[in-house]
Design a protein around this motif. Structure first.
Motif, PDB file in Angstrom:
ATOM      1  N   ILE B  13       0.833  -1.204   0.000  1.00  0.00           N
ATOM      2  CA  ILE B  13       0.000   0.000   0.000  1.00  0.00           C
ATOM      3  C   ILE B  13       0.873   1.261   0.000  1.00  0.00           C
ATOM      4  CG2 ILE B  13      -1.659   1.365   1.371  1.00  0.00           C
ATOM      5  CD1 ILE B  13      -2.883  -1.124   0.031  1.00  0.00           C
ATOM      6  N   PRO B  17       1.095   4.712  -4.213  1.00  0.00           N
ATOM      7  CA  PRO B  17       1.018   6.055  -4.813  1.00  0.00           C
ATOM      8  C   PRO B  17       2.133   6.313  -5.836  1.00  0.00           C
ATOM      9  CG  PRO B  17       0.623   6.205  -2.460  1.00  0.00           C
ATOM     10  CD  PRO B  17       1.071   4.790  -2.738  1.00  0.00           C
ATOM     11  N   ARG B  18       3.306   5.729  -5.583  1.00  0.00           N
ATOM     12  CA  ARG B  18       4.417   5.943  -6.515  1.00  0.00           C
ATOM     13  C   ARG B  18       4.166   5.189  -7.830  1.00  0.00           C
ATOM     14  NH1 ARG B  18      10.006   4.119  -6.914  1.00  0.00           N
ATOM     15  NH2 ARG B  18      11.157   5.791  -7.948  1.00  0.00           N
ATOM     16  N   HIS B  20       1.256   4.597  -8.992  1.00  0.00           N
ATOM     17  CA  HIS B  20       0.171   5.373  -9.589  1.00  0.00           C
ATOM     18  C   HIS B  20       0.727   6.582 -10.337  1.00  0.00           C
ATOM     19  CE1 HIS B  20      -3.552   7.871  -9.580  1.00  0.00           C
ATOM     20  NE2 HIS B  20      -4.107   6.698  -9.784  1.00  0.00           N
ATOM     21  N   ARG B  21       1.713   7.241  -9.717  1.00  0.00           N
ATOM     22  CA  ARG B  21       2.332   8.399 -10.359  1.00  0.00           C
ATOM     23  C   ARG B  21       3.043   8.002 -11.658  1.00  0.00           C
ATOM     24  NH1 ARG B  21       7.488  10.735  -8.596  1.00  0.00           N
ATOM     25  NH2 ARG B  21       7.147   9.787  -6.555  1.00  0.00           N
ATOM     26  N   TYR B  22       3.843   6.941 -11.599  1.00  0.00           N
ATOM     27  CA  TYR B  22       4.580   6.536 -12.802  1.00  0.00           C
ATOM     28  C   TYR B  22       3.643   6.055 -13.905  1.00  0.00           C
ATOM     29  CZ  TYR B  22       9.272   7.248 -11.050  1.00  0.00           C
ATOM     30  OH  TYR B  22      10.425   7.840 -10.614  1.00  0.00           O
ATOM     31  N   GLU B  25       2.156   9.011 -15.590  1.00  0.00           N
ATOM     32  CA  GLU B  25       3.097   9.629 -16.536  1.00  0.00           C
ATOM     33  C   GLU B  25       3.171   8.827 -17.835  1.00  0.00           C
ATOM     34  OE1 GLU B  25       6.761  10.041 -14.363  1.00  0.00           O
ATOM     35  OE2 GLU B  25       5.924  11.587 -13.042  1.00  0.00           O
ATOM     36  N   LYS B  44      13.577   2.634 -10.786  1.00  0.00           N
ATOM     37  CA  LYS B  44      14.754   2.273  -9.998  1.00  0.00           C
ATOM     38  C   LYS B  44      14.398   1.371  -8.801  1.00  0.00           C
ATOM     39  CE  LYS B  44      17.365   6.270 -11.505  1.00  0.00           C
ATOM     40  NZ  LYS B  44      17.831   5.645 -12.762  1.00  0.00           N
ATOM     41  N   ILE B  79      -7.969   1.069  -5.371  1.00  0.00           N
ATOM     42  CA  ILE B  79      -7.473   0.645  -4.054  1.00  0.00           C
ATOM     43  C   ILE B  79      -7.216   1.876  -3.171  1.00  0.00           C
ATOM     44  CG2 ILE B  79      -5.539  -0.454  -2.827  1.00  0.00           C
ATOM     45  CD1 ILE B  79      -7.191  -2.460  -4.274  1.00  0.00           C
ATOM     46  N   LEU B  80      -6.671   2.925  -3.794  1.00  0.00           N
ATOM     47  CA  LEU B  80      -6.332   4.136  -3.037  1.00  0.00           C
ATOM     48  C   LEU B  80      -7.547   5.018  -2.779  1.00  0.00           C
ATOM     49  CD1 LEU B  80      -2.921   5.051  -4.756  1.00  0.00           C
ATOM     50  CD2 LEU B  80      -3.256   4.161  -2.436  1.00  0.00           C
ATOM     51  N   GLY B  81      -8.714   4.580  -3.247  1.00  0.00           N
ATOM     52  CA  GLY B  81      -9.932   5.369  -3.001  1.00  0.00           C
ATOM     53  C   GLY B  81     -10.052   6.578  -3.912  1.00  0.00           C
ATOM     54  N   LEU B  82      -9.280   6.595  -5.018  1.00  0.00           N
ATOM     55  CA  LEU B  82      -9.293   7.767  -5.899  1.00  0.00           C
ATOM     56  C   LEU B  82     -10.437   7.729  -6.896  1.00  0.00           C
ATOM     57  CD1 LEU B  82      -5.466   8.000  -6.628  1.00  0.00           C
ATOM     58  CD2 LEU B  82      -6.757   8.969  -4.730  1.00  0.00           C
ATOM     59  N   PHE B 106      -5.159  17.897  -6.979  1.00  0.00           N
ATOM     60  CA  PHE B 106      -5.956  17.164  -5.988  1.00  0.00           C
ATOM     61  C   PHE B 106      -7.361  16.909  -6.523  1.00  0.00           C
ATOM     62  CE2 PHE B 106      -3.321  19.142  -2.332  1.00  0.00           C
ATOM     63  CZ  PHE B 106      -2.353  18.173  -2.502  1.00  0.00           C
ATOM     64  N   ARG B 109      -7.988  14.050  -8.703  1.00  0.00           N
ATOM     65  CA  ARG B 109      -7.951  12.739  -8.047  1.00  0.00           C
ATOM     66  C   ARG B 109      -9.137  12.534  -7.111  1.00  0.00           C
ATOM     67  NH1 ARG B 109      -2.262  14.204  -7.516  1.00  0.00           N
ATOM     68  NH2 ARG B 109      -1.156  13.250  -9.257  1.00  0.00           N
TER      69      ARG B 109
END
Lengths: 215, 215
Positions: B13, B17-18, B20-22, B25, B44, B79-82, B106, B109
């Motif tokens: 969990i 978020p990371r 999700h960010r990648y 992009e 990485k 999963i993140l509730g977004l 924000f 999302r």
């Protein structure tokens, strides 16, 4: 007694800022000594955890005698590098950069704001707590004249890596990064990321889980 | 396939978020599929870590075929509730509160800013991205009329607990706390702390350690 930072585990280090905060509050309340059980009640961690953590700082806190609040506060401050001055600049003088610049408490802990930089010409000539906002064109010249240890990045992610490279080329050793991007910098550059939107996602994850469990 | 959030470990969990960010992009770059080894190079982290983490989301990413970027992005977002909307208010419309209010990402999302509150009468009548700044006296009335899930606290610590209690009494279930204090709230209130000065201390600790090792 000299305390060597490298002897202390990362887990303890991670807890030190919170001890430092509570001890600072005790000092401002005029409390000179505190037992691990009293501190335990305040901090809502077990007394044995506190004893274990603070044993790293030598044999203070004898049974029935308690910790010397001021001494412990200063010892923890030393481990955290708060006994030294750290010259800092902020790149990005928008709301977030201004909020950080206005946070006078940083100065009390040795973080000395030496400059703010922005690309917005409307901010030129303004200053925050006496520190002028300079234009980005002046950054390299400024870094050649003034030794800066920490640069705070509060700029959009599109320009963050480019600016970080300029900072590193000009001797900045640590970056406090609020841009929502992973900066891939040389290994000897210290980077501390604050990804606020990832923090907010953790909150919304916990809300979703709570709602599932209670539905 | 329905993915149950509770099956996924806290460690995974924390990394979502990371991812999700990648993935976001990659979508904006027009990439439709990506192998774990390509994603590994970008992020990485090891390809086996990625495979393990993303296996939680079912059997995508067959050998030689790669992950469906958009699908994975949306599953992680769920999963993140977004995928749900979260009504939010910000208490404290100073620089930090305004910075957060201006952060339009924000909203994309699902975090919908419904109001800003402050005690400073000079801010009355102002609005940020169309959301008016209201006075604190109006908070309780506002909370009775509008269902708010998340309250962001960007006020000094002296008033934070008092305000948090008002929020909780009026149905707010989650607090994003920037005040430099531990809020002791009922256990069913979700609190996510952002203690910026503690983050800065971690940076100065790492600088001190680096200097010791290289002196």
């Amino acid at each position: 007694m000299i305390v060597e930072a490298r002897e202390i585990s990362q887990a303890v280090i991670g807890r030190l800022p919170r001890y430092h905060r509570y001890l600072g509050e005790l000092i401002s309340e005029g409390v000179e000594r505190i037992s691990s059980s009293e501190l335990s009640k305040r901090m809502k961690v077990t007394a044995s955890q506190i004893r274990q953590d603070l044993n790293n700082f030598g044999g203070f806190g004898q049974q029935g005698y308690g910790y010397n609040v001021k001494y412990l506060y200063h010892e923890i401050g030393k481990i955290l590098g708060l006994d030294k001055e750290h010259n800092m600049i902020i790149i990005g003088a928008g709301n977030l950069g201004q909020a950080l610049a206005n946070y006078a408490a940083f100065e009390g802990r040795g973080f000395i704001l030496k400059g703010l930089f922005d690309v917005n010409p409307r901010l030129q000539g303004m200053s925050i707590r006496g520190v002028p906002i300079r234009m980005m064109d002046d950054l390299e010249e400024f870094l050649k004249e003034t030794k800066i240890e920490i640069a705070t990045l509060t700029i959009p992610k599109a320009r963050a890596l480019e600016v970080a490279n300029i900072l590193v080329e000009n001797g900045v050793k640590a970056i406090w990064n609020f841009a929502h991007i992973d900066l891939n910098l040389p290994e000897d550059v210290i980077v501390e990321n604050v990804h606020l939107s990832e923090n907010l996602m953790k909150l919304s994850y916990n809300i979703s889980r709570y709602n599932e469990e209670h539905s």
